[in-house]
Enzyme design. Structure first.
Site, PDB file in Angstrom:
ATOM      1  N   HIS A  74       0.857  -1.192   0.000  1.00 46.04           N
ATOM      2  CA  HIS A  74       0.000   0.000   0.000  1.00 46.04           C
ATOM      3  C   HIS A  74       0.887   1.234   0.000  1.00 46.04           C
ATOM      4  CE1 HIS A  74      -4.193  -1.548   1.245  1.00 46.04           C
ATOM      5  NE2 HIS A  74      -3.532  -2.477   0.564  1.00 46.04           N
ATOM      6  N   TYR A 202      -9.407   5.822   6.337  1.00 46.45           N
ATOM      7  CA  TYR A 202      -9.687   6.194   7.725  1.00 46.45           C
ATOM      8  C   TYR A 202     -10.677   7.345   7.681  1.00 46.45           C
ATOM      9  CZ  TYR A 202      -5.518   3.717   9.545  1.00 46.45           C
ATOM     10  OH  TYR A 202      -4.591   2.777   9.911  1.00 46.45           O
ATOM     11  N   PRO A 294      -5.458   0.982  18.315  1.00 45.40           N
ATOM     12  CA  PRO A 294      -5.087   0.436  16.998  1.00 45.40           C
ATOM     13  C   PRO A 294      -5.081   1.431  15.848  1.00 45.40           C
ATOM     14  CG  PRO A 294      -7.307  -0.266  17.618  1.00 45.40           C
ATOM     15  CD  PRO A 294      -6.754   0.450  18.801  1.00 45.40           C
ATOM     16  N   LYS A 298       0.133   0.273  14.993  1.00 46.70           N
ATOM     17  CA  LYS A 298       1.498   0.171  15.504  1.00 46.70           C
ATOM     18  C   LYS A 298       1.787  -1.037  16.405  1.00 46.70           C
ATOM     19  CE  LYS A 298       3.589   3.515  13.587  1.00 46.70           C
ATOM     20  NZ  LYS A 298       3.394   2.872  12.285  1.00 46.70           N
ATOM     21  N   TYR A 386       3.632   6.580   9.986  1.00 48.08           N
ATOM     22  CA  TYR A 386       2.781   5.442   9.624  1.00 48.08           C
ATOM     23  C   TYR A 386       3.591   4.318   8.988  1.00 48.08           C
ATOM     24  CZ  TYR A 386      -1.546   3.057   8.396  1.00 48.08           C
ATOM     25  OH  TYR A 386      -2.567   2.139   8.329  1.00 48.08           O
TER      26      TYR A 386
HETATM   27  P1  RFL Z   1       0.087 -11.340  21.570  1.00 52.59           P
HETATM   28  O1  RFL Z   1      -0.239 -11.398  20.110  1.00 52.59           O
HETATM   29  O2  RFL Z   1      -1.000 -10.993  22.496  1.00 52.59           O
HETATM   30  O3  RFL Z   1       0.740 -12.740  21.954  1.00 52.59           O
HETATM   31  C1  RFL Z   1       0.961 -13.114  23.286  1.00 52.59           C
HETATM   32  C2  RFL Z   1       0.893 -14.618  23.352  1.00 52.59           C
HETATM   33  O4  RFL Z   1       1.130 -15.047  24.708  1.00 52.59           O
HETATM   34  C3  RFL Z   1       0.160 -16.013  25.062  1.00 52.59           C
HETATM   35  N1  RFL Z   1       0.017 -16.024  26.530  1.00 52.59           N
HETATM   36  C4  RFL Z   1       0.647 -16.916  27.329  1.00 52.59           C
HETATM   37  N2  RFL Z   1       1.488 -17.915  27.050  1.00 52.59           N
HETATM   38  C5  RFL Z   1       1.954 -18.658  28.102  1.00 52.59           C
HETATM   39  N3  RFL Z   1       1.606 -18.415  29.389  1.00 52.59           N
HETATM   40  C6  RFL Z   1       0.768 -17.419  29.714  1.00 52.59           C
HETATM   41  N4  RFL Z   1       0.437 -17.193  30.983  1.00 52.59           N
HETATM   42  C7  RFL Z   1       0.254 -16.597  28.649  1.00 52.59           C
HETATM   43  N5  RFL Z   1      -0.579 -15.546  28.609  1.00 52.59           N
HETATM   44  C8  RFL Z   1      -0.711 -15.205  27.322  1.00 52.59           C
HETATM   45  C9  RFL Z   1      -1.093 -15.591  24.302  1.00 52.59           C
HETATM   46  O5  RFL Z   1      -2.018 -16.670  24.141  1.00 52.59           O
HETATM   47  C10 RFL Z   1      -0.488 -15.139  22.994  1.00 52.59           C
HETATM   48  O6  RFL Z   1      -0.381 -16.184  22.057  1.00 52.59           O
HETATM   49  O7  RFL Z   1       1.292 -10.295  21.842  1.00 52.59           O
HETATM   50  P2  RFL Z   1       2.545  -9.940  20.957  1.00 52.59           P
HETATM   51  O8  RFL Z   1       3.228 -11.155  20.437  1.00 52.59           O
HETATM   52  O9  RFL Z   1       3.290  -8.940  21.748  1.00 52.59           O
HETATM   53  O10 RFL Z   1       1.928  -9.205  19.655  1.00 52.59           O
HETATM   54  C11 RFL Z   1       1.261  -7.967  19.759  1.00 52.59           C
HETATM   55  C12 RFL Z   1       0.143  -7.863  18.709  1.00 52.59           C
HETATM   56  O11 RFL Z   1      -0.663  -9.026  18.784  1.00 52.59           O
HETATM   57  C13 RFL Z   1      -0.726  -6.609  18.906  1.00 52.59           C
HETATM   58  O12 RFL Z   1       0.065  -5.498  19.276  1.00 52.59           O
HETATM   59  C14 RFL Z   1      -1.492  -6.227  17.613  1.00 52.59           C
HETATM   60  O13 RFL Z   1      -2.439  -7.198  17.284  1.00 52.59           O
HETATM   61  C15 RFL Z   1      -2.172  -4.875  17.779  1.00 52.59           C
HETATM   62  N6  RFL Z   1      -2.957  -4.491  16.606  1.00 52.59           N
HETATM   63  C16 RFL Z   1      -2.358  -3.961  15.475  1.00 52.59           C
HETATM   64  N7  RFL Z   1      -1.020  -3.832  15.406  1.00 52.59           N
HETATM   65  C17 RFL Z   1      -0.428  -3.386  14.255  1.00 52.59           C
HETATM   66  O14 RFL Z   1       0.814  -3.246  14.226  1.00 52.59           O
HETATM   67  N8  RFL Z   1      -1.138  -3.079  13.120  1.00 52.59           N
HETATM   68  C18 RFL Z   1      -2.480  -3.183  13.101  1.00 52.59           C
HETATM   69  O15 RFL Z   1      -3.064  -2.956  12.047  1.00 52.59           O
HETATM   70  C19 RFL Z   1      -3.146  -3.596  14.316  1.00 52.59           C
HETATM   71  N9  RFL Z   1      -4.475  -3.726  14.351  1.00 52.59           N
HETATM   72  C20 RFL Z   1      -4.346  -4.678  16.606  1.00 52.59           C
HETATM   73  C21 RFL Z   1      -5.084  -4.264  15.446  1.00 52.59           C
HETATM   74  C22 RFL Z   1      -5.003  -5.258  17.667  1.00 52.59           C
HETATM   75  C23 RFL Z   1      -6.363  -5.426  17.615  1.00 52.59           C
HETATM   76  N10 RFL Z   1      -6.967  -6.063  18.710  1.00 52.59           N
HETATM   77  C24 RFL Z   1      -7.831  -7.169  18.562  1.00 52.59           C
HETATM   78  C25 RFL Z   1      -6.452  -5.809  20.028  1.00 52.59           C
HETATM   79  C26 RFL Z   1      -6.446  -4.403  15.391  1.00 52.59           C
HETATM   80  C27 RFL Z   1      -7.102  -4.956  16.493  1.00 52.59           C
HETATM   81  C28 RFL Z   1      -8.590  -5.036  16.404  1.00 52.59           C
HETATM   82  C1  PHB Z   2      -6.515  -3.910   9.885  1.00 56.30           C
HETATM   83  O1  PHB Z   2      -6.528  -4.090   8.667  1.00 56.30           O
HETATM   84  O2  PHB Z   2      -6.844  -4.799  10.687  1.00 56.30           O
HETATM   85  C2  PHB Z   2      -6.108  -2.596  10.435  1.00 56.30           C
HETATM   86  C3  PHB Z   2      -5.671  -1.611   9.578  1.00 56.30           C
HETATM   87  C4  PHB Z   2      -5.285  -0.371  10.100  1.00 56.30           C
HETATM   88  C5  PHB Z   2      -5.362  -0.146  11.466  1.00 56.30           C
HETATM   89  C6  PHB Z   2      -5.801  -1.149  12.315  1.00 56.30           C
HETATM   90  C7  PHB Z   2      -6.173  -2.385  11.807  1.00 56.30           C
HETATM   91  O3  PHB Z   2      -5.015   1.075  11.950  1.00 56.30           O
END
Ligand code: RFL
Ligand code: PHB
Length: 396
Positions: A74, A202, A294, A298, A386
């Site tokens: 993108h 957005y 989100p 980041k 970004y």
């Molecule tokens: P995770 O992915 O939460 O993984 C942690 C892992 O640890 C496990 N765990 C345990 N394991 C052993 N013992 C325990 N006691 C444990 N407790 C937990 C969990 O089951 C899991 O498998 O953390 P990690 O690896 O630091 O990764 C971080 C990302 O997952 C998170 O920051 C992103 O998903 C945030 N996020 C976004 N980030 C982006 O860079 N770009 C995006 O577009 C973006 N969009 C989003 C997002 C997060 C979202 N939600 C659902 C919070 C969009 C959404 C909707």
């Molecule tokens: C996504 O595609 O899940 C997404 C894209 C941009 C964001 C957050 C989530 O800022």
């Protein structure tokens, strides 16, 4: 059973898996312990936008092939407000772009690489405990298939997300939380519908925020701002589509295509930083140490940046006997973390409507978007944040 390794990694999300892979490639041994099942971890739908540097890191980790084939580059993004859609051209402003590739695909690729490496990854571990990190003999205890195990290691990487056990094992006096909750949540859906725009949109509207994104040429990902306590059953599909149309549609007739909704979820929003990120031989990385709302995309990218730094520091220790990067780990990561906090907060407050906002606030937000999309300086600032701040120079 006692298992001996160099680095015990708690959590098989993107942070833990990527760290394990980067260490493996440098010949450093690790054991990963995850409390969920393999299927759950692979299917968890979350982020989708990878910074330029995250894509590079995936290549460095030897897991860039499918990302290259299936990831969607993108080169810009749209900001919609006041009936208009204005484009910010990342490539022209910064020479960089982002790549849309689902977090679950990142996790799937890393789990495959882990299996191929032959190094251990325990799923469905229970009673995970992180111990002795302030001594020279840290351990991780866990139960697996009714057996009690102990990992004896040199270091522990706490990559277990916001609700994990690593940060919770710290004595209260050893760390400080900086936190902000928002009276906002995102309702996210995946739909079998061809994306009607090649780039993300957005949108700020009087009815609140909405975001148009995608996962593939056949799958659209959409979000809309809702209240954190809203039940999912208050949102039948028809209501979701109507709300998305009224928030996203622009005067040029653009709106998202509709299709069958096959995944729905509501996520609250917070900003959180735990300082410091190192405690003796325990290193926190990713969501275990920080959460961003989100809107700036980041979270996953910060998790990747943390483990890039941590893998480099472990290599310097094991391969050159140098402790300097391990000592600098927390400060190095926090500098980037706070910049991402600032950017995510700014994006969030520019694009969402809070319950306490007045008409004044709305007009101010529209003026901010109008300024942003007409000033090359402002657009460049947004584009460089970004697409991801460079690693070099951040510590200059
Ligand atoms: P995770 O992915 O939460 O993984 C942690 C892992 O640890 C496990 N765990 C345990 N394991 C052993 N013992 C325990 N006691 C444990 N407790 C937990 C969990 O089951 C899991 O498998 O953390 P990690 O690896 O630091 O990764 C971080 C990302 O997952 C998170 O920051 C992103 O998903 C945030 N996020 C976004 N980030 C982006 O860079 N770009 C995006 O577009 C973006 N969009 C989003 C997002 C997060 C979202 N939600 C659902 C919070 C969009 C959404 C909707
Ligand atoms: C996504 O595609 O899940 C997404 C894209 C941009 C964001 C957050 C989530 O800022």
């Amino acid at each position: 059973m006692t298992i001996r390794t160099q680095v015990a990694i708690v959590g098989a999300g993107p942070a833990g898996l990527l760290l394990g892979q980067l260490l493996h490639l440098r010949g450093i041994d690790s054991v990963i312990v995850e409390n969920r099942s393999r299927e759950y971890v692979i299917e968890r739908v979350r982020a989708g936008v990878l910074e330029h540097g995250t894509v590079e890191l995936m290549h460095e980790a030897g897991v860039g092939a499918r990302l290259d084939r299936e990831g969607l580059p993108h080169r810009g993004v749209y900001l919609a407000f006041d009936g208009q859609r204005r484009r910010i051209d990342f490539e022209e402003l910064t020479g960089r772009h982002v790549t849309v590739y689902g977090q679950n695909e990142v996790v799937r690729d890393l789990i495959e690489a882990r299996s191929a490496s032959g190094r251990p990854l325990y799923f469905e571990a229970t009673d995970v405990r992180v111990l002795g990190f302030n001594t020279g003999r840290p351990t991780v205890e866990f139960r697996h298939h009714d057996a009690t195990n102990e990992i004896a290691c040199d270091f522990i990487a706490g990559c277990d997300g916001f609700r994990g056990v690593s940060r919770q094992s710290l004595p209260a006096a050893a760390w400080r939380a900086y936190e902000r909750e928002y009276p906002l949540a995102w309702l996210g859906i995946l739909a079998h519908a061809a994306p009607s725009s090649e780039e993300l949109v957005y949108s700020l509207s009087e009815r609140g925020f909405a975001l148009f994104s995608m996962r593939s040429p056949r799958v659209t990902r959409l979000y809309l701002q809702c209240a954190p306590d809203e039940p999912m059953d208050a949102w039948p599909d028809e209501r979701i589509w109507n709300e998305l149309d009224s928030r996203l549609a622009t005067d040029d007739g653009w709106k998202p295509n509709r299709g069958e909704i096959f995944q729905k979820g509501i996520t609250g929003m917070r900003s959180f930083v735990a300082e410091p990120m190192r405690h003796g031989r325990l290193f926190l990385a990713g969501d275990a140490a920080h959460i961003v709302p989100p809107t700036g995309a980041k979270g996953l990218n910060l998790a990747a940046a943390d483990v890039r730094t941590l893998a480099g520091a472990f290599c310097a220790w094991y391969l050159d006997g140098c402790a300097r990067l391990l000592e600098a780990y927390s400060a190095t990561c926090l500098r980037r973390v706070w910049r991402a906090q600032r950017f995510s907060f700014w994006m969030t407050s520019m694009l969402h409507r809070s319950p306490s906002d007045t008409d004044f606030d709305y007009r101010r937000q529209v003026a901010e978007l109008d300024y942003l999309t007409h000033s090359r300086a402002a657009m460049t600032s947004m584009a460089e944040n970004y697409t991801g701040l460079p690693f070099e120079g951040l510590n200059a």
